[in-house]
Design an enzyme around this catalytic site. Sequence first.
Site, short mmCIF file in Angstrom:
data_model
loop_
_atom_site.label_atom_id
_atom_site.label_comp_id
_atom_site.label_asym_id
_atom_site.label_seq_id
_atom_site.Cartn_x
_atom_site.Cartn_y
_atom_site.Cartn_z
N CYS A 147 0.83 -1.20 0.00
CA CYS A 147 0.00 0.00 0.00
C CYS A 147 0.86 1.24 0.00
CB CYS A 147 -0.87 0.02 1.25
SG CYS A 147 -1.85 -1.47 1.47
N GLY A 201 -1.45 1.05 -4.84
CA GLY A 201 -2.66 0.34 -4.46
C GLY A 201 -3.87 0.97 -5.11
N ASN A 228 1.26 0.34 5.67
CA ASN A 228 1.82 -0.33 4.51
C ASN A 228 2.76 -1.41 5.02
OD1 ASN A 228 4.48 0.47 2.16
ND2 ASN A 228 2.94 -1.12 2.01
N GLY A 229 2.47 -2.64 4.63
CA GLY A 229 3.33 -3.74 5.06
C GLY A 229 2.49 -4.95 5.42
N CYS A 274 13.04 -3.86 1.01
CA CYS A 274 12.49 -4.73 -0.04
C CYS A 274 13.07 -4.37 -1.40
CB CYS A 274 10.97 -4.58 -0.07
SG CYS A 274 10.21 -5.35 -1.50
N TYR A 313 10.11 -3.42 -9.32
CA TYR A 313 8.79 -3.23 -9.92
C TYR A 313 7.91 -2.20 -9.24
CZ TYR A 313 3.87 -4.09 -10.95
OH TYR A 313 2.56 -3.91 -11.28
N CYS A 366 5.84 -13.77 -0.56
CA CYS A 366 6.28 -12.66 0.29
C CYS A 366 5.32 -12.55 1.47
CB CYS A 366 6.26 -11.36 -0.50
SG CYS A 366 6.67 -9.93 0.54
N CYS A 411 15.98 -7.15 1.66
CA CYS A 411 15.25 -8.43 1.72
C CYS A 411 15.03 -8.90 0.29
CB CYS A 411 13.90 -8.26 2.41
SG CYS A 411 12.92 -9.78 2.38
N CYS A 441 11.86 -13.41 -1.67
CA CYS A 441 11.03 -13.92 -2.76
C CYS A 441 11.89 -14.61 -3.81
CB CYS A 441 10.19 -12.81 -3.37
SG CYS A 441 11.12 -11.36 -3.90
P1 5GP Z 1 3.02 -12.86 -15.21
O1 5GP Z 1 3.57 -13.28 -16.52
O2 5GP Z 1 3.81 -13.32 -14.07
O3 5GP Z 1 1.56 -13.22 -15.10
O4 5GP Z 1 3.05 -11.26 -15.16
C1 5GP Z 1 4.28 -10.62 -15.27
C2 5GP Z 1 4.02 -9.13 -15.29
O5 5GP Z 1 3.39 -8.78 -14.07
C3 5GP Z 1 5.27 -8.29 -15.42
O6 5GP Z 1 5.14 -7.43 -16.53
C4 5GP Z 1 5.31 -7.48 -14.15
O7 5GP Z 1 5.59 -6.14 -14.44
C5 5GP Z 1 3.94 -7.58 -13.57
N1 5GP Z 1 3.95 -7.63 -12.11
C6 5GP Z 1 4.88 -8.09 -11.26
N2 5GP Z 1 4.51 -7.97 -9.99
C7 5GP Z 1 3.30 -7.40 -10.01
C8 5GP Z 1 2.40 -6.99 -8.99
O8 5GP Z 1 2.64 -7.17 -7.83
N3 5GP Z 1 1.25 -6.40 -9.43
C9 5GP Z 1 0.96 -6.20 -10.75
N4 5GP Z 1 -0.18 -5.58 -11.10
N5 5GP Z 1 1.79 -6.59 -11.72
C10 5GP Z 1 2.94 -7.18 -11.37
MG MG Z 2 4.55 -5.38 -16.32
#
Ligand code: 5GP
Ligand code: MG
Length: 471
Positions: free
Chosen positions: A10, A36, A110-111, A244, A250, A390, A441, A444
């Site tokens: 969050c 979020g 957040n956490g 993290c 990402y 995670c 950390c 994952c």
């Molecule tokens: P997958 O192929 O694993 O279904 O999706 C990979 C994509 O999910 C990547 O482009 C990455 O940017 C995105 N992604 C990674 N972690 C998260 C997350 O926590 N939330 C969202 N919405 N997208 C994520």
């Molecule tokens: Mg993506």
Amino acid sequence: MINEKGKDKCGVFGLWGAPDSAERIYTGLYAQQHRGQESAGIAVSDGAGLRAHVGMGLVSEVFSRSVLDQLTGKAGIGHNRYSTTGSSHAGNAQPLMEGYIGGQVAVAHNGNLINAGLLRDNYEQRGHIFHTSTDTEVIIHLLASHHLSKEDPLTEALQHLQGAYSLVFLFADRIEAVRDPWGWRPLVLGQTEDGHDCVASETVAFDAIGAKFVREVEPGEIITLSDSGVSSRRFADAQRPAQCIFEHVYFANPSSRVFGDTVQIVREKLGRKLAQESPVDADYVVPMPDSGRAAAAGFAAESGIPCREGIIPNRYVGRTFIQPTQKQRSLAVQLKLNAVPEVIADKRIVVVDDSIVRGTTTRTKMHQLRRAGAKEIHLRISCPPVRNPCYFGIDFPDSSQLIAAKRDVEEIREFLEVDSLHFLSLEGMLSCVSRQPEHYCHACFSGDYRLNVAKPVSKLDLEPHQLKMFR
Ligand code: 5GP
Ligand code: MG
């Protein structure tokens, strides 16, 4: 015992002393929307009492002009929430506001607390009643239980928490901003141009309200914002930090400064490192929008292969990750990203993306590129395979849904039907951030959990004098 319900990643925000605080908090939350998209909320204080408005949806959906106008006060806090679909309901939206023996309090978190379940069981056995399924509510019970303590009730309450927490509390006369002793999630202190103190998950929220970054809230520190300005105290010794690394890979906004580094710069370095680790002969580097853009730029710069946009995002489609069914998710991906055959056809392309979690989105994207006529697809991912869940605030599902939990890289390559696949190494990833590698950390990826998630500690169990307070 692990609290499955509260895996929240969050954003939090707090501002003291501005007459138009709700307005500015709204802007700050808007800037943190990426943290979020499920619910949002603002609580304000007029110096005597608190008022809050929370709701499901994006910040722009939750707040209207008239709602903001009613949130008059000189200070306030706000929250953006993301959780798994199962626990997504309005009752869990934050800030969570309660009346308790010490007065009114609102809290934004957040956490993820790994011992929230234990603490909650303890309280329930003593007759306490909970009305949300978030791990945040237990914090208010702790605060109430320590209210009569001669020492500092907040400091005492925080002693019981284990896990990741960047917390912002609003009381009628002050804001208290808290970062866990491991520093899992970011939390920063700032000041507006007209001299009001503020805190946020990310510096991008300060930029949005024209505030300047002052410093990070230290792990184990409480910062108080009030009419007397900013003051600081410690509630715990700082532990070896567990910042993290996925915030950089990402989660955080590229323009934010997180854990001492600008995210965009880190991501470009990740891309450069990737090109060094797994060079490949190709016609173009193609970024996977938007998450792969910065790493793709780094890959192109390092390899000398030109970068070309061959996949165009539809910016009005969001939240593919939280579509409830697999079918809906795949359809949303097709709508969200469109391949350009004139760029892709008959070309050998290096596709760069930030991460693979379930693998399902990526597979759909790779199929689109094949249909657009790609001759060779070389997929490069700017972090290692995500093999472990995670428990500290990123919504990575249980291992059964993580493609890398049971498959090796070659098996993932086969599943994705690409010509080659390389994930950045753990060492390579950690070489792109400035702080010591052991201060992040990366459980994952590595499985190296800083806290024992299978055996979280509930201090209520361990300390008899604490138990007495609840009898
Ligand atoms: P997958 O192929 O694993 O279904 O999706 C990979 C994509 O999910 C990547 O482009 C990455 O940017 C995105 N992604 C990674 N972690 C998260 C997350 O926590 N939330 C969202 N919405 N997208 C994520
Ligand atoms: Mg993506």
